[in-house]
Design a protein around this motif. Structure first.
Motif, short mmCIF file in Angstrom:
data_model
loop_
_atom_site.label_atom_id
_atom_site.label_comp_id
_atom_site.label_asym_id
_atom_site.label_seq_id
_atom_site.Cartn_x
_atom_site.Cartn_y
_atom_site.Cartn_z
N ALA A 116 0.90 -1.14 0.05
CA ALA A 116 -0.07 0.02 -0.01
C ALA A 116 0.89 1.30 -0.22
CB ALA A 116 -1.03 0.19 1.27
N GLN A 117 2.03 1.30 0.72
CA GLN A 117 2.77 2.22 0.97
C GLN A 117 4.02 1.98 -0.19
OE1 GLN A 117 2.17 4.76 2.54
NE2 GLN A 117 0.49 3.69 3.53
N ASN A 118 4.41 2.91 -1.42
CA ASN A 118 5.06 2.54 -2.10
C ASN A 118 6.59 2.62 -2.00
OD1 ASN A 118 3.79 2.11 -4.61
ND2 ASN A 118 2.99 4.45 -5.07
N ASP A 119 7.03 2.22 -0.81
CA ASP A 119 8.35 2.20 -0.44
C ASP A 119 9.27 0.99 -0.81
OD1 ASP A 119 7.17 1.75 1.68
OD2 ASP A 119 7.58 3.31 2.93
N ASN A 120 8.84 0.00 -0.26
CA ASN A 120 9.71 -0.76 0.24
C ASN A 120 9.98 -2.40 -0.25
OD1 ASN A 120 7.34 -1.54 1.22
ND2 ASN A 120 8.12 -2.05 3.33
N PRO A 121 9.45 -2.99 -1.50
CA PRO A 121 9.23 -1.98 -2.84
C PRO A 121 7.83 -1.90 -3.08
CG PRO A 121 9.92 -4.24 -3.32
CD PRO A 121 9.99 -4.12 -1.67
N ASP A 151 -1.90 -3.86 2.53
CA ASP A 151 -1.07 -4.69 1.43
C ASP A 151 -2.05 -5.55 0.78
OD1 ASP A 151 1.04 -3.21 2.01
OD2 ASP A 151 2.13 -4.74 2.72
N THR A 152 -1.86 -5.81 -0.47
CA THR A 152 -2.92 -6.84 -1.26
C THR A 152 -2.28 -7.84 -1.67
OG1 THR A 152 -4.19 -4.75 -1.73
CG2 THR A 152 -4.50 -6.34 -3.01
N LEU A 153 -2.68 -8.95 -1.86
CA LEU A 153 -1.99 -10.12 -2.48
C LEU A 153 -3.03 -10.50 -3.77
CD1 LEU A 153 -0.59 -12.82 -2.34
CD2 LEU A 153 -2.54 -13.66 -0.84
N ILE A 154 -2.52 -10.80 -4.74
CA ILE A 154 -3.19 -11.33 -5.89
C ILE A 154 -2.79 -12.59 -6.38
CG2 ILE A 154 -3.98 -10.72 -8.38
CD1 ILE A 154 -3.58 -7.86 -7.74
N CYS A 165 -1.23 -6.80 -13.74
CA CYS A 165 -0.82 -6.06 -12.64
C CYS A 165 -0.35 -4.71 -13.11
CB CYS A 165 -0.17 -6.52 -11.51
SG CYS A 165 1.46 -6.79 -12.17
N GLN A 166 -0.11 -4.40 -14.14
CA GLN A 166 0.49 -3.08 -14.71
C GLN A 166 -0.50 -2.09 -14.46
OE1 GLN A 166 3.66 -3.25 -15.59
NE2 GLN A 166 3.69 -5.52 -15.32
N THR A 167 -1.95 -2.13 -14.58
CA THR A 167 -2.77 -1.11 -14.93
C THR A 167 -3.91 -1.20 -13.65
OG1 THR A 167 -4.47 -2.77 -15.90
CG2 THR A 167 -2.94 -1.45 -17.29
N LEU A 168 -3.29 -1.77 -12.53
CA LEU A 168 -4.04 -1.78 -11.37
C LEU A 168 -4.23 -0.67 -10.53
CD1 LEU A 168 -3.91 -5.38 -10.11
CD2 LEU A 168 -5.58 -4.64 -11.57
N SER A 169 -5.24 0.05 -9.99
CA SER A 169 -5.42 0.85 -9.20
C SER A 169 -5.74 0.38 -7.65
CB SER A 169 -6.72 2.02 -9.21
OG SER A 169 -6.95 2.66 -8.25
N LYS A 170 -4.48 0.45 -6.70
CA LYS A 170 -4.71 0.01 -5.42
C LYS A 170 -5.75 0.55 -4.38
CE LYS A 170 -0.31 0.76 -4.80
NZ LYS A 170 1.22 0.47 -4.25
N ASP A 171 -6.35 1.70 -5.07
CA ASP A 171 -7.66 2.36 -4.38
C ASP A 171 -8.96 1.45 -4.59
OD1 ASP A 171 -5.84 4.29 -3.83
OD2 ASP A 171 -6.61 5.47 -5.40
N ARG A 172 -8.86 0.63 -5.49
CA ARG A 172 -10.09 -0.23 -5.52
C ARG A 172 -10.06 -1.24 -4.67
NH1 ARG A 172 -11.42 -1.42 -12.11
NH2 ARG A 172 -10.77 0.76 -12.93
N THR A 173 -11.42 -1.80 -4.21
CA THR A 173 -11.38 -2.73 -3.40
C THR A 173 -11.18 -4.24 -3.99
OG1 THR A 173 -13.94 -3.14 -4.17
CG2 THR A 173 -13.58 -1.67 -2.25
#
Ligand SMILES: [Mn+2]
Length: 209
Positions: A116-121, A151-154, A165-173
């Motif tokens: 969810a946080q874009n840092d690590n990686p 954090d999201t698992l797919i 996964c290139q076009t996913l918005s993490k804001d979506r449920t």
């Protein structure tokens, strides 16, 4: 005094059988365990009833052994699937007290954690090894991902095109993500299944020591 976060899991699955087949050879399991969660996605070889039977045997075996490690579970499934076509698949366990995800995959299956946080990686990918559960099991080595809030698992079978996964918005449920991935990336010539899971850590319940 320390604080213990409460962890909840929000998840969704989207799937469809190969057009023309009534049974899918892809299947999944999400369940709580004594230490956290077990999540698995499997793909029975080929398609139709024999593929569905192999996947069903895997899921039934996993359902009876939810507190095993991923490695132990794959070994049990390997034995149980000897007289089937076999499966490929991914097994994920989460230790909620350590917020630690453990995963491993056999054969062609996709697994991604989007942080969810874009840092690590920003994202991490499952390591899979060639093989077929029920026929030839590879050397099984789990790897680990430290989870943080949201954090999201797919997990996806190979009936979902690479690159989803290139076009996913993490804001979506998880519901919307799973539906979107199936709609846009399901291949026309295979069963397809995608599972999306997101962990929510709510702020500490204080524990007296
Ligand atoms: Mn497939």
């Amino acid at each position: 005094m320390n604080s213990r976060d409460k962890i909840t899991l929000e998840w969704s699955v989207a799937e469809r059988a190969l057009p023309g087949e009534s049974l899918s050879g892809d299947s999944h399991l999400v369940t709580e365990t004594t230490s956290g969660w077990l999540l698995t996605v499997v793909d029975g070889l080929g398609h139709g009833p024999d593929a569905a039977r192999a996947a069903k045997t895997f899921i039934e075996t996993a359902t009876r052994h939810t507190n095993k490690t991923g490695v132990e579970l794959l070994r049990l499934c390997h034995t149980a699937l000897k007289n089937t076509r076999g499966c490929v698949g991914a097994v994920v366990t989460v230790d909620s007290s350590r917020k630690l995800l453990s995963w491993l995959g056999v054969g062609n299956v996709e697994g991604i954690v989007l942080h969810a946080q874009n840092d690590n990686p920003a994202s991490e990918y499952i390591t899979t090894r060639g093989g077929i559960v029920g026929y030839r099991l590879p050397d099984l080595q789990p790897s680990f991902v430290q989870l943080a809030n949201d954090d999201t698992l797919i997990l996806a079978t190979d009936g979902i095109q690479n690159g989803f996964c290139q076009t996913l918005s993490k804001d979506r449920t998880p519901d919307l993500l799973a539906a979107h991935i199936l709609d846009y990336y399901a291949k026309p010539n295979d069963d397809a299944l995608v599972l999306v899971a997101r962990w929510h850590f709510s702020a500490g319940i204080r524990v007296e020591e």
